[in-house]
Design a protein around this motif. Structure first.
Motif, short mmCIF file in Angstrom:
data_model
loop_
_atom_site.label_atom_id
_atom_site.label_comp_id
_atom_site.label_asym_id
_atom_site.label_seq_id
_atom_site.Cartn_x
_atom_site.Cartn_y
_atom_site.Cartn_z
N LEU A 6 0.83 -1.20 0.00
CA LEU A 6 0.00 0.00 0.00
C LEU A 6 0.87 1.25 0.00
O LEU A 6 0.63 2.20 -0.77
CB LEU A 6 -0.92 -0.01 1.23
N VAL A 7 1.89 1.28 0.83
CA VAL A 7 2.81 2.42 0.87
C VAL A 7 3.54 2.55 -0.46
O VAL A 7 3.73 3.65 -0.99
CB VAL A 7 3.83 2.26 2.02
N ARG A 8 3.92 1.42 -1.04
CA ARG A 8 4.61 1.44 -2.33
C ARG A 8 3.76 2.08 -3.41
O ARG A 8 4.23 2.89 -4.20
CB ARG A 8 4.98 0.00 -2.71
N ARG A 9 2.46 1.72 -3.44
CA ARG A 9 1.57 2.30 -4.46
C ARG A 9 1.34 3.79 -4.22
O ARG A 9 1.36 4.58 -5.16
CB ARG A 9 0.22 1.56 -4.44
N GLN A 10 1.12 4.16 -2.97
CA GLN A 10 0.80 5.56 -2.67
C GLN A 10 2.00 6.49 -2.88
O GLN A 10 1.83 7.63 -3.31
CB GLN A 10 0.31 5.69 -1.23
N LEU A 11 3.19 6.02 -2.60
CA LEU A 11 4.38 6.88 -2.70
C LEU A 11 5.16 6.66 -4.00
O LEU A 11 6.06 7.44 -4.31
CB LEU A 11 5.30 6.65 -1.50
N GLY A 12 4.83 5.61 -4.72
CA GLY A 12 5.54 5.35 -5.97
C GLY A 12 6.99 4.99 -5.77
O GLY A 12 7.84 5.30 -6.61
N VAL A 13 7.30 4.33 -4.65
CA VAL A 13 8.67 3.93 -4.34
C VAL A 13 8.72 2.41 -4.26
O VAL A 13 7.91 1.80 -3.54
CB VAL A 13 9.13 4.53 -2.99
N ASP A 14 9.64 1.79 -5.01
CA ASP A 14 9.68 0.34 -5.00
C ASP A 14 10.64 -0.24 -3.96
O ASP A 14 10.57 -1.42 -3.63
CB ASP A 14 10.05 -0.20 -6.39
N LEU A 15 11.53 0.60 -3.42
CA LEU A 15 12.54 0.12 -2.47
C LEU A 15 12.07 0.45 -1.04
O LEU A 15 12.21 1.58 -0.57
CB LEU A 15 13.88 0.79 -2.76
N ILE A 16 11.49 -0.54 -0.37
CA ILE A 16 10.96 -0.35 0.98
C ILE A 16 11.51 -1.45 1.88
O ILE A 16 11.43 -2.64 1.55
CB ILE A 16 9.42 -0.39 1.00
N LEU A 17 12.08 -1.05 3.02
CA LEU A 17 12.67 -2.00 3.96
C LEU A 17 11.98 -1.91 5.31
O LEU A 17 11.56 -0.83 5.74
CB LEU A 17 14.17 -1.72 4.16
N LEU A 18 11.89 -3.04 5.98
CA LEU A 18 11.38 -3.09 7.35
C LEU A 18 12.56 -2.86 8.29
O LEU A 18 13.60 -3.52 8.18
CB LEU A 18 10.75 -4.46 7.61
N LEU A 19 12.41 -1.92 9.21
CA LEU A 19 13.47 -1.59 10.17
C LEU A 19 13.18 -2.31 11.48
O LEU A 19 12.12 -2.12 12.08
CB LEU A 19 13.53 -0.08 10.39
N LEU A 20 14.12 -3.14 11.93
CA LEU A 20 13.93 -3.96 13.12
C LEU A 20 15.07 -3.73 14.11
O LEU A 20 16.21 -3.51 13.71
CB LEU A 20 13.90 -5.44 12.75
N ASP A 21 14.74 -3.82 15.41
CA ASP A 21 15.81 -3.66 16.39
C ASP A 21 16.60 -4.95 16.58
O ASP A 21 17.75 -4.93 16.98
CB ASP A 21 15.27 -3.16 17.74
#
Length: 328
Positions: free
Chosen positions: A72-87
């Motif tokens: 959903l974030v990828r479609r709305q922002l038009g960014v294909d490179l999305i990473l999950l940040l974990l501690d």
């Protein structure tokens, strides 16, 4: 969350030579339920726009519902490179994300970006401990030393223990704690573990100040004399040294708690009466105030932590002035 993002930036730069240049974002076109669940940052990775998503309050495994939220974030922002940040990334979760090609970054452990064919790993802490609300005394001493320019970087644990007058076991636990807090990582040289900080300066202070505690365990009013080299000035006496606050009539000095009984007997200190001319206030500390003291006065950050909650408005204002003039 802010400290975790800072740790990610420092980790990627130091370990892999890449700058993320992260900026927190709250996109207006991303649904509120996603923004309530995640914090978002925008940055760059190898010239490509990058979005980091960090779960505010994990309730289930990190991959549960994440994929549809990511898409959903990828479609709305038009960014294909999305990473999950974990501690941190347990081995089972790590395998699951790699198998499902879910990009993630875990400071001090791994950077996995399937879209960019990146799978960069470092040795993960073998004995990670969960961060607590408070930082232990030895860990606090190490952090305050780093903040005040004491050169501890890449020190062997034996040398650290000698410099800080603590046991090897205490220093080993401190390094485990710093790794769990994503503030440092162990640099392995053969079988040796060496300290490597991931944050420094004002960024480090902002990340830890709420966890830091006053080093003062107990305050005693005694009659006697104590030489400067035995117990540095503390409390309002030290605050008067660093600021324009007038010096108090009764001098305050600090010692390590475990030294109190021996010092009391050696100097024949006794409880002070109200009108004794040689009254002195003794603070007993959770760590040795001599380690960071300069010119027989306790260090400014330990002093700030010991007086920041004072009900005396004069003292509280002087404490804030002390911090404002600190050179990060």
């Amino acid at each position: 969350m802010k400290a975790l993002a800072q740790a990610a930036e420092v980790y990627v730069q130091h370990a892999f030579g890449r700058r993320l240049e992260l900026t927190p974002i709250v996109p207006a076109n991303v649904p509120h339920f996603v923004l309530d669940r995640y914090m978002l940052w925008e940055g760059l990775l190898d010239g490509r726009t990058l979005i980091l998503m960090a779960i505010r309050e994990p309730r289930q495994g990190p991959t549960t519902d994440y994929l549809k939220h990511r898409d959903l974030v990828r479609r709305q922002l038009g960014v294909d490179l999305i990473l999950l940040l974990l501690d941190h990334v347990p081995n089972a979760i790590r395998r699951q994300m790699v198998e499902r090609q879910i990009g993630f970054i875990a400071p001090g452990a791994q950077l996995y970006v399937p879209e960019a064919l990146l799978d960069l790993r470092e040795r993960a802490p073998t004995a990670a401990i969960p961060p607590s609300d408070q930082i232990s005394p030895t860990t606090q001493l190490v952090l305050l030393a780093v903040l005040q320019g004491v050169a501890l970087e890449d020190e062997h644990l034996t040398d650290l223990a000698e410099r800080l007058h603590v046991s090897i076991m205490s220093i080993s636990r401190t390094l485990d704690e710093l790794e769990a807090l994503q503030l440092a990582k162990a640099r392995h040289v053969g079988r040796q573990r060496r300290l490597h900080m991931l944050l420094g300066g004002h960024e480090l202070w902002e990340a830890i100040q709420e966890r830091l505690q006053s080093p003062v365990r107990k305050v005693r009013l005694v009659s006697g004399r104590i030489e400067n080299h035995i117990a540095p000035l503390a409390g309002e006496s030290a605050l008067a040294h660093y600021t324009m606050l007038p010096a108090p009539r009764v001098e305050t000095r600090a010692i390590l708690s475990m030294h109190w009984m021996r010092l009391k007997e050696r100097l024949a200190l006794s409880p002070a009466a109200a009108f004794d001319d040689d009254r002195i206030e003794i603070q007993t500390w959770t760590y040795d105030p001599q380690i960071l003291a300069r010119d027989n006065v306790i260090d400014r950050l330990s002093l700030y932590l010991s007086v920041r909650g004072s009900p005396d408005e004069r003292v509280a204002q002087a404490a804030e002035q002390l911090l404002e003039t600190f050179e990060w």
